[in-house]
Design a protein around this motif. Structure first.
Motif, short mmCIF file in Angstrom:
data_model
loop_
_atom_site.label_atom_id
_atom_site.label_comp_id
_atom_site.label_asym_id
_atom_site.label_seq_id
_atom_site.Cartn_x
_atom_site.Cartn_y
_atom_site.Cartn_z
N SER A 109 15.07 55.26 -99.30
CA SER A 109 14.15 55.64 -98.22
C SER A 109 14.89 55.72 -96.88
O SER A 109 14.63 56.62 -96.08
N MET A 110 15.80 54.78 -96.64
CA MET A 110 16.56 54.80 -95.40
C MET A 110 17.53 55.97 -95.36
O MET A 110 17.80 56.54 -94.28
N ARG A 111 18.03 56.37 -96.49
CA ARG A 111 18.93 57.53 -96.50
C ARG A 111 18.18 58.79 -96.11
O ARG A 111 18.69 59.63 -95.38
N ARG A 112 16.94 58.91 -96.61
CA ARG A 112 16.15 60.08 -96.23
C ARG A 112 15.85 60.07 -94.73
O ARG A 112 15.91 61.12 -94.06
N VAL A 113 15.57 58.90 -94.18
CA VAL A 113 15.30 58.79 -92.74
C VAL A 113 16.54 59.18 -91.93
O VAL A 113 16.44 59.87 -90.90
N SER A 114 17.71 58.76 -92.40
CA SER A 114 18.94 59.07 -91.65
C SER A 114 19.21 60.57 -91.64
O SER A 114 19.65 61.13 -90.62
N TRP A 115 18.96 61.24 -92.74
CA TRP A 115 19.19 62.69 -92.77
C TRP A 115 18.16 63.42 -91.88
O TRP A 115 18.49 64.41 -91.23
N LEU A 116 16.93 62.90 -91.86
CA LEU A 116 15.94 63.51 -90.97
C LEU A 116 16.29 63.27 -89.50
O LEU A 116 16.07 64.15 -88.64
N ALA A 117 16.84 62.10 -89.19
CA ALA A 117 17.24 61.82 -87.81
C ALA A 117 18.43 62.67 -87.37
O ALA A 117 18.66 62.88 -86.17
N LEU A 118 19.21 63.18 -88.33
CA LEU A 118 20.36 64.02 -87.98
C LEU A 118 19.92 65.40 -87.51
O LEU A 118 20.66 66.06 -86.75
N LEU A 119 18.76 65.85 -87.95
CA LEU A 119 18.31 67.20 -87.59
C LEU A 119 18.16 67.37 -86.08
O LEU A 119 18.62 68.39 -85.52
N PRO A 120 17.53 66.44 -85.33
CA PRO A 120 17.46 66.63 -83.88
C PRO A 120 18.84 66.65 -83.20
O PRO A 120 19.03 67.39 -82.23
N ILE A 121 19.77 65.88 -83.70
CA ILE A 121 21.12 65.87 -83.12
C ILE A 121 21.78 67.23 -83.30
O ILE A 121 22.42 67.77 -82.41
N ILE A 122 21.61 67.80 -84.51
CA ILE A 122 22.18 69.13 -84.76
C ILE A 122 21.50 70.16 -83.85
O ILE A 122 22.15 71.07 -83.31
N ALA A 123 20.18 70.01 -83.69
CA ALA A 123 19.47 70.96 -82.80
C ALA A 123 19.95 70.84 -81.36
O ALA A 123 20.11 71.85 -80.66
N ILE A 124 20.20 69.60 -80.90
CA ILE A 124 20.71 69.41 -79.52
C ILE A 124 22.09 70.02 -79.38
O ILE A 124 22.40 70.69 -78.36
#
Length: 603
Positions: free
Chosen positions: A131-146
């Motif tokens: 579950s934490m791995r999925r959260v970490s990949w989702l949190a990476l999306l805003p960084i890539i967008a920035i």
């Protein structure tokens, strides 16, 4: 990518609850703690260069160092409190937060900040839950967008020079890379240790299991043989390699063995068969091979990733020769007993027919003598003729019982079923035993239910059943006692009950009701005469009608024997009698197991 998560508890449960001996989980926790200390040490070491950069006008390095130190302290504190999953997530968040700061500061898309942020999900994949791995990949999306927006829009408007970005970017990426590299190395070492331990455990199990273990390739070649295979086959295990095992199978059992192996290898089905295999004996002086019975359990090794249609096969072999010898001895003993029983039946039938003819002559001529047809006899001679007539009739009854018993056992007693009135049987049977009852002053009573349905049965056999029951009841009644007969309907059967108030039977004797030649009082000093065949004949005749025989007795109070006969006769049809509740059921013969059938095919 390997992860220690596969060794921990699933569904988010704490693996510590599964037991202290969960070494992979302990190793995961240790890795999380070491990562926290590594982050803290790296942050402390980077404080000096960051302060120097701050003095020279580059505060970005100090900001990154502060994020690393704060995250490391937070992760270490959670680890010490036992919050291991939160500690792992704090480490991942530290790397991604530092990467986000560097990504915002650097307008280029492929910068060290984005690379550092990407290492966050990688670390989560190594030490965190799914579950934490999925959260970490989702949190990476805003960084890539920035990062993408910064590149397209040219933000910030006044970008920092490379002299300030490079120290901070290099420092942050080095710290993240060190943490991820340490985790990967530690986990890889854990897998190597775990795999080696598993292999050693399986090898120990195979080498010390009592049954012989063989591993076959898909084409039937023996790839592995356990140590226990050596005493089973009487040879070194290396001699079992290749196709030598098939050559050891008895030629008559090879089709069954090859079929079972094909089912396991080609169809993926587990099979269990019994075959004969050759066992070597170097000390034997004869060249005649010795075969033993072996139970072979063949199981396919299913591998979903393999592209081959055939599977490797694991075989467990067990020596069952002693069991087979016991079964053969039991079968031979059963055959001998059956032959003896048939010989007894043939003897009884033969001797019965040979005795009946002269006995008829003895009874007939003795009756003529007592009636005076051959001339007037003196009183003494007339008494002797009466004794001859009485003894002859007794012997004739015994011979008739023996003949009936032999016909029942041989399955040659024919039943002529027809529609009869159950109430008409009782008076005729009373008339047959009236003389016997009067001799012992026994009263005969009857209780017949009104409006009884017609019974499909053999009237002669029904009379014989009732006469035998009445004779027994009268014989074992006290002087001046009474015997009662009750006829009534019970479900889809007609119930014939004969009750006496005589000597009764003990429970041990009651269990043996129906055994041929069994008598409650045996020995030469017994009080009551008889052959012990009456109730056994009754039981056989009742079963020929598809009925049931039940007995209730108590010593000193009498015996009640009940016969249940199906209303529709021996071949009862459910459509004619509606729902039938069976009151008596003989035990069914057990079905042969599959491996016995396979063995019979091979033989």
């Amino acid at each position: 990518m390997r992860s220690l998560k596969v060794f921990g508890a699933r569904n988010g449960r704490d693996p510590a609850l599964a037991g202290v001996g969960n070494r992979p989980e302990l190793l995961r926790r240790k890795t999380i703690g070491n990562n926290s200390r590594l982050l803290l040490a790296a942050g402390v070491l980077a404080v000096g260069p960051a302060l120097y950069a701050l003095v020279t006008g580059a505060p970005l390095a100090l900001l990154v160092t502060s994020i690393v130190l704060g995250g490391a302290l937070t992760a270490l504190a959670m680890h010490q409190r036992g919050q291991f999953d939160h500690s792992a997530m704090a480490q991942v968040a530290t790397l991604m937060a530092a990467g986000l700061v560097l990504t915002i500061a650097d307008p280029r898309f492929a910068d060290a900040g984005l690379a550092m942020a990407l290492l966050g999900p990688v670390l989560a994949a190594l030490v965190a839950r799914s579950s934490m791995r999925r959260v970490s990949w989702l949190a990476l999306l805003p960084i890539i967008a920035i990062a993408l927006a910064s590149t397209l829009l040219g933000l910030p408007a006044n970008p920092l020079p490379d002299a300030q970005l490079l120290p901070a970017s290099g420092l942050g990426f080095a710290i993240a890379f060190a943490v991820v590299a340490y985790s990967a190395h530690h986990i890889n070492s854990a897998f190597e240790v775990h795999d080696k331990a598993q292999i050693d455990a399986y090898r120990h199990l195979i080498e010390h299991v009592q049954d012989a273990v063989l591993r076959f390739a898909a084409d039937g070649q023996v790839m592995l043989a356990s140590r226990s295979a050596e005493p089973l086959f009487g040879c070194a295990r290396y001699q079992l390699s290749g196709n030598s095992l098939v050559e050891r199978v008895h030629v008559l059992d090879r089709p069954a063995f090859l079929t079972a192996f094909s089912d396991a290898s080609q169809l993926g089905r587990s099979r269990t068969i019994e075959v004969r295999m050759r066992q070597d004996d170097p000390r034997a002086g004869s060249s005649v091979p010795r075969f033993i019975w072996v139970e072979a359990q063949l199981a396919p090794i299913l591998d979903e990733t393999a592209s081959e249609e055939a599977h490797e096969v694991i075989a467990l072999l067990r020596d069952i020769t002693s069991r087979k010898d016991t079964e053969a001895a039991m079968a031979e003993a059963r055959r001998v007993a059956e032959d003896a029983s048939q010989a007894k039946s043939r003897f009884l039938a033969t001797i019965g027919h040979e005795l009946r003819t002269p006995l008829n002559a003895v009874v007939g001529f003795s009756e003529m003598m007592t009636s005076g047809i051959g001339g007037q006899l003196t009183g003494t001679h007339k008494e002797y003729a009466g004794l001859i007539h009485q003894s002859g009739r007794h012997l004739l009854e015994v011979v008739s019982m023996l003949l009936d018993m032999s016909r029942i056992e041989a399955g040659k007693f024919e039943i002529q079923a027809e529609q009869i009135a159950p109430a008409d049987i009782v008076p005729a049977c009373f008339a047959m035993v009236e003389t016997m009852a009067q001799a012992r002053s026994v009263r005969l009573l009857s209780e017949i239910e009104a409006d009884l349905p017609m019974l499909t049965a053999d009237e002669r056999v029904c009379r014989q059943i009732l006469i035998n029951l009445l004779s027994n009841a009268i014989k074992f009644s006290h002087e001046g006692g009474q015997v009662s007969v009750a006829v009534k309907r019970q479900g889809q059967s007609i119930s014939l009950s004969v009750r006496d108030r005589g000597i009764g039977m003990a429970p041990a004797a009651l269990d043996r009701i129906g055994e041929p030649f069994f008598q409650v009082q045996d020995g030469l000093t017994r009080k009551y005469e008889g052959t012990g065949l009456g109730l056994s004949i009754v039981k056989g005749l009742v079963e020929l009608h598809g009925g049931t025989l039940r007995a209730i007795s108590e010593v000193g109070t009498g015996t009640t024997i009940t016969v249940l006969l199906p209303i529709n006769g021996p071949a009862t049809k459910a459509s004619e009698t509606a729902e039938i509740v069976p009151l008596h059921r003989e035990p069914l013969a057990a079905a042969l197991p599959l491996w016995q059938k396979e063995t019979r095919k091979a033989q």
